[in-house]
Design a protein around this motif. Structure first.
Motif, PDB file in Angstrom:
ATOM      1  N   GLY A 116      21.536  13.947  37.869  1.00  0.00           N
ATOM      2  CA  GLY A 116      21.196  13.740  39.322  1.00  0.00           C
ATOM      3  C   GLY A 116      20.028  14.626  39.808  1.00  0.00           C
ATOM      4  O   GLY A 116      19.913  14.722  41.050  1.00  0.00           O
ATOM      5  N   LYS A 117      19.838  15.701  38.795  1.00  0.00           N
ATOM      6  CA  LYS A 117      18.834  16.820  39.641  1.00  0.00           C
ATOM      7  C   LYS A 117      17.497  16.729  39.153  1.00  0.00           C
ATOM      8  O   LYS A 117      17.072  16.251  37.833  1.00  0.00           O
ATOM      9  CB  LYS A 117      19.644  18.141  39.288  1.00  0.00           C
ATOM     10  CG  LYS A 117      21.150  18.301  40.022  1.00  0.00           C
ATOM     11  CD  LYS A 117      21.582  19.778  40.108  1.00  0.00           C
ATOM     12  CE  LYS A 117      22.861  19.680  40.792  1.00  0.00           C
ATOM     13  NZ  LYS A 117      23.374  20.919  40.980  1.00  0.00           N
ATOM     14  N   THR A 118      16.671  17.419  39.763  1.00  0.00           N
ATOM     15  CA  THR A 118      15.438  17.494  39.217  1.00  0.00           C
ATOM     16  C   THR A 118      14.791  18.804  38.707  1.00  0.00           C
ATOM     17  O   THR A 118      15.553  19.750  39.078  1.00  0.00           O
ATOM     18  CB  THR A 118      14.229  17.168  40.460  1.00  0.00           C
ATOM     19  OG1 THR A 118      14.529  18.019  41.596  1.00  0.00           O
ATOM     20  CG2 THR A 118      14.515  15.771  41.039  1.00  0.00           C
ATOM     21  N   ILE A 119      13.778  19.060  38.261  1.00  0.00           N
ATOM     22  CA  ILE A 119      13.271  20.285  37.692  1.00  0.00           C
ATOM     23  C   ILE A 119      12.991  21.244  38.688  1.00  0.00           C
ATOM     24  O   ILE A 119      12.946  22.326  38.986  1.00  0.00           O
ATOM     25  CB  ILE A 119      12.256  19.922  36.490  1.00  0.00           C
ATOM     26  CG1 ILE A 119      12.565  19.728  35.316  1.00  0.00           C
ATOM     27  CG2 ILE A 119      11.704  21.445  36.208  1.00  0.00           C
ATOM     28  CD1 ILE A 119      11.514  19.026  34.533  1.00  0.00           C
ATOM     29  N   GLY A 120      11.745  20.569  39.555  1.00  0.00           N
ATOM     30  CA  GLY A 120      11.157  21.306  40.442  1.00  0.00           C
ATOM     31  C   GLY A 120      11.585  21.101  41.809  1.00  0.00           C
ATOM     32  O   GLY A 120      12.418  20.293  42.399  1.00  0.00           O
ATOM     33  N   GLY A 121      11.360  22.418  42.749  1.00  0.00           N
ATOM     34  CA  GLY A 121      11.549  22.321  44.116  1.00  0.00           C
ATOM     35  C   GLY A 121      13.124  22.528  44.385  1.00  0.00           C
ATOM     36  O   GLY A 121      13.829  22.182  43.834  1.00  0.00           O
ATOM     37  N   GLY A 122      13.199  23.780  45.273  1.00  0.00           N
ATOM     38  CA  GLY A 122      14.567  23.921  45.931  1.00  0.00           C
ATOM     39  C   GLY A 122      15.194  24.924  45.084  1.00  0.00           C
ATOM     40  O   GLY A 122      14.635  25.683  44.289  1.00  0.00           O
TER      41      GLY A 122
END
Length: 113
Positions: free
Chosen positions: A54-60
């Motif tokens: 549920g998580k992304t690579i980029g941002g935050g």
């Protein structure tokens, strides 16, 4: 800077005969830049794509940001330069960069010594 073509010509001509062998050394900055480019490309292509957890690579926070990419490439280049005499130590230093930057309080990664 010597190009590949010039390097081959110098090897054939042997200007110093056999007393001084001519060796081509890779430019660490080039390798470092390639790593940064590949990470930026990965972030651009798959940065917003959610993985199965549920998580992304980029941002935050805790993600692959431009600042993190810059730090990683700097640490990567330093690891290569500091261990240019020994490939095994270089490999361990590069993995230590990854372990250090991906380690958290909840999930420490201190397996490299």
């Amino acid at each position: 800077m010597v190009t590949q073509r010039h390097f081959r010509l110098l090897q054939k001509k042997k200007p110093y005969r056999d007393s001084v062998p001519i060796e081509k050394l890779e430019f660490v900055g080039h390798v470092q830049k390639r790593m940064g480019s590949r990470l930026r490309k990965l972030k651009a292509l798959r940065g917003k794509e959610a993985f199965r957890w549920g998580k992304t690579i980029g941002g935050g926070k805790g993600r692959l940001t431009d600042a993190i990419i810059s730090k990683l490439t700097t640490f990567y280049g330093n690891a290569i330069r500091a261990n240019s005499h020994n490939v095994n130590e270089m490999r361990q230093a590069v993995w230590a960069v990854w372990a250090h930057t991906s380690s958290t309080d909840d999930e420490p990664k201190h397996f490299l010594k």
